[in-house]
Design a protein around this motif. Structure first.
Motif, PDB file in Angstrom:
ATOM      1  N   ASN A  45      58.665 129.518 -31.692  1.00  0.00           N
ATOM      2  CA  ASN A  45      59.161 130.121 -32.929  1.00  0.00           C
ATOM      3  C   ASN A  45      59.792 129.081 -33.855  1.00  0.00           C
ATOM      4  O   ASN A  45      59.571 129.103 -35.073  1.00  0.00           O
ATOM      5  CB  ASN A  45      60.186 131.216 -32.614  1.00  0.00           C
ATOM      6  CG  ASN A  45      59.526 132.550 -32.308  1.00  0.00           C
ATOM      7  OD1 ASN A  45      58.649 133.004 -33.043  1.00  0.00           O
ATOM      8  ND2 ASN A  45      59.917 133.181 -31.217  1.00  0.00           N
ATOM      9  N   ARG A  48      56.989 126.822 -35.337  1.00  0.00           N
ATOM     10  CA  ARG A  48      56.159 127.527 -36.326  1.00  0.00           C
ATOM     11  C   ARG A  48      56.908 127.698 -37.640  1.00  0.00           C
ATOM     12  O   ARG A  48      56.341 127.510 -38.721  1.00  0.00           O
ATOM     13  CB  ARG A  48      55.728 128.891 -35.767  1.00  0.00           C
ATOM     14  CG  ARG A  48      54.780 129.642 -36.694  1.00  0.00           C
ATOM     15  CD  ARG A  48      54.255 130.907 -36.019  1.00  0.00           C
ATOM     16  NE  ARG A  48      53.286 131.570 -36.876  1.00  0.00           N
ATOM     17  CZ  ARG A  48      53.585 132.480 -37.797  1.00  0.00           C
ATOM     18  NH1 ARG A  48      54.851 132.851 -37.963  1.00  0.00           N
ATOM     19  NH2 ARG A  48      52.654 133.035 -38.545  1.00  0.00           N
ATOM     20  N   ALA A 185      49.620 127.778 -38.754  1.00  0.00           N
ATOM     21  CA  ALA A 185      50.389 127.363 -37.571  1.00  0.00           C
ATOM     22  C   ALA A 185      50.651 128.604 -36.733  1.00  0.00           C
ATOM     23  O   ALA A 185      51.153 129.602 -37.244  1.00  0.00           O
ATOM     24  CB  ALA A 185      51.695 126.689 -37.963  1.00  0.00           C
ATOM     25  N   ASN A 186      50.288 128.541 -35.490  1.00  0.00           N
ATOM     26  CA  ASN A 186      50.504 129.676 -34.597  1.00  0.00           C
ATOM     27  C   ASN A 186      50.763 129.154 -33.194  1.00  0.00           C
ATOM     28  O   ASN A 186      50.491 127.986 -32.889  1.00  0.00           O
ATOM     29  CB  ASN A 186      49.303 130.614 -34.608  1.00  0.00           C
ATOM     30  CG  ASN A 186      49.707 132.054 -34.312  1.00  0.00           C
ATOM     31  OD1 ASN A 186      50.805 132.322 -33.836  1.00  0.00           O
ATOM     32  ND2 ASN A 186      48.817 132.993 -34.583  1.00  0.00           N
ATOM     33  N   VAL A 205      50.480 125.369 -29.164  1.00  0.00           N
ATOM     34  CA  VAL A 205      50.710 125.443 -30.614  1.00  0.00           C
ATOM     35  C   VAL A 205      49.453 124.959 -31.326  1.00  0.00           C
ATOM     36  O   VAL A 205      48.952 123.868 -31.042  1.00  0.00           O
ATOM     37  CB  VAL A 205      51.917 124.581 -31.041  1.00  0.00           C
ATOM     38  CG1 VAL A 205      52.160 124.719 -32.546  1.00  0.00           C
ATOM     39  CG2 VAL A 205      53.161 124.979 -30.263  1.00  0.00           C
TER      40      VAL A 205
END
Length: 351
Positions: A45, A48, A185-186, A205
């Motif tokens: 988190n 990202r 971005a994930n 990532v």
């Protein structure tokens, strides 16, 4: 009061890898494992958020064009209206030199035909990344002059939020600027195995940039930015660099820890056996010795022949199947000797 960083019993990543996509040099996948349960989401988190909102880049924030006084109009002799031109300018990817914060670019076109990013007059401080980007199409045999205003920023800035300078021309059209060099971005978090435990995290990532920065530089910048902010919390207390050296009696234990931390690639196993073990996240000697013979036979593609190889390896290293270890006071202790590794005699069919 000083703080002590005690990492005893805390699993730390031993696999850090990057895989780039062959069809897109601007996209890459980063994997980190194993992580303590929940750490995957904590790190994912934060990374990202930094990747999508905090990286600095360059973009067109305003433009002037012959015959254009506002964004809700058509342009004489041009196929596209102003809204369409604005959308294409948002897709223009460029880089300003490190020491330059803003620049003005010019386009001067005479005659009919499409106008691309490569038609922008060269500027010593600006590099166009996508020169084939179509900007607009001239339909009449006329001359058109365009002035593009470029600067640096972060994230996404709406046109109305750009600083207003009264010295600027009244016909300057301000547009929404997309400064962020990261397009996507994930992250995903999956379970991974360490020894007999299967509830550790594996963080993956995925990063895709617009070509002005590499994916590896983007994720490194995001991590450094997060580290810079966390540093302020560290300053509330005093954190030592490391612990005092252990007593001499612990030398043999440290040797055991280092020995069990070696990768299974170092022990001469066949490629087939190595791949089977790695696919089940068995990567170190400790991962291997913590499994019993029955547990190893349940690993996909590990049969009697692979088990024979492993038994010979453990016998050479004077280790057993199903060993158990315990962390105590920073030391690694053997609490379960396991079952002796006895190489089996294979039949002709098994060979």
């Amino acid at each position: 009061m000083s703080l002590s960083i005690d990492l005893t019993g805390l699993v730390r990543p031993h696999t850090v890898e990057m895989v780039k996509r062959e069809d897109n040099p601007n996209a890459a996948e980063f994997r980190l494992q194993p992580l303590e349960r929940g750490f995957g989401y904590t790190l994912g988190n934060a990374l990202r958020r930094m990747l999508l909102s905090s990286l600095r880049g360059s973009a067109v924030w305003g433009f002037r064009m012959d015959g254009v006084v506002h964004e809700h109009q058509t342009v004489q002799g041009v196929l596209e209206d102003v809204h369409q031109i604005v959308q294409r300018l948002k897709s223009l990817t460029l880089v300003l030199d490190e020491e330059v914060d803003e620049a003005t670019l010019h386009i001067k076109r005479s005659g009919r035909g499409p106008v691309h990013a490569r038609d922008i007059q060269p500027h010593g401080s600006v590099r166009i990344v996508n020169p084939d980007q179509l900007l607009f199409t001239v339909e009449d045999d006329r001359e058109i002059n365009v002035e593009l205003h470029v600067n640096k920023g972060r994230g996404y800035v709406e046109g109305d939020l750009h600083p207003a300078d009264r010295a600027m021309p009244v016909d300057l059209i301000r547009i929404d600027a997309i400064y962020n060099p990261v397009r996507r971005a994930n992250f995903t978090v999956a379970e991974t195995r360490v020894g007999q435990r299967t509830d550790y995290d594996r963080l993956t990532v995925t990063v895709e940039t617009n070509g002005t920065i590499s994916p590896e530089d983007a994720i490194a910048y995001a991590a450094a930015l997060a580290q810079e902010h966390f540093r302020h919390f560290v300053e509330f207390g005093r954190v030592p660099v490391g612990r005092e050296p252990a007593a001499p009696a612990a030398v043999a234990v440290t040797g055991l820890r280092q020995r069990l931390g070696r990768l299974i690639d170092d022990f001469g196993l066949s490629v087939r056996s190595l791949n089977s073990l790695k696919n089940s996240n068995i990567r170190t000697l400790r991962d291997l010795v913590e499994l019993t013979e029955d547990e190893l036979l349940k690993v996909k593609n590990v049969g009697e022949k692979a088990l024979q190889e492993i038994a010979e390896l453990l016998q050479r290293e004077e280790l057993n199947f199903g060993m158990q270890f315990e962390e105590s006071d920073g030391e690694l202790r053997v609490v379960g000797a396991g079952t002796p590794a006895t190489p089996r005699t294979l039949s002709a069919e098994q060979n």
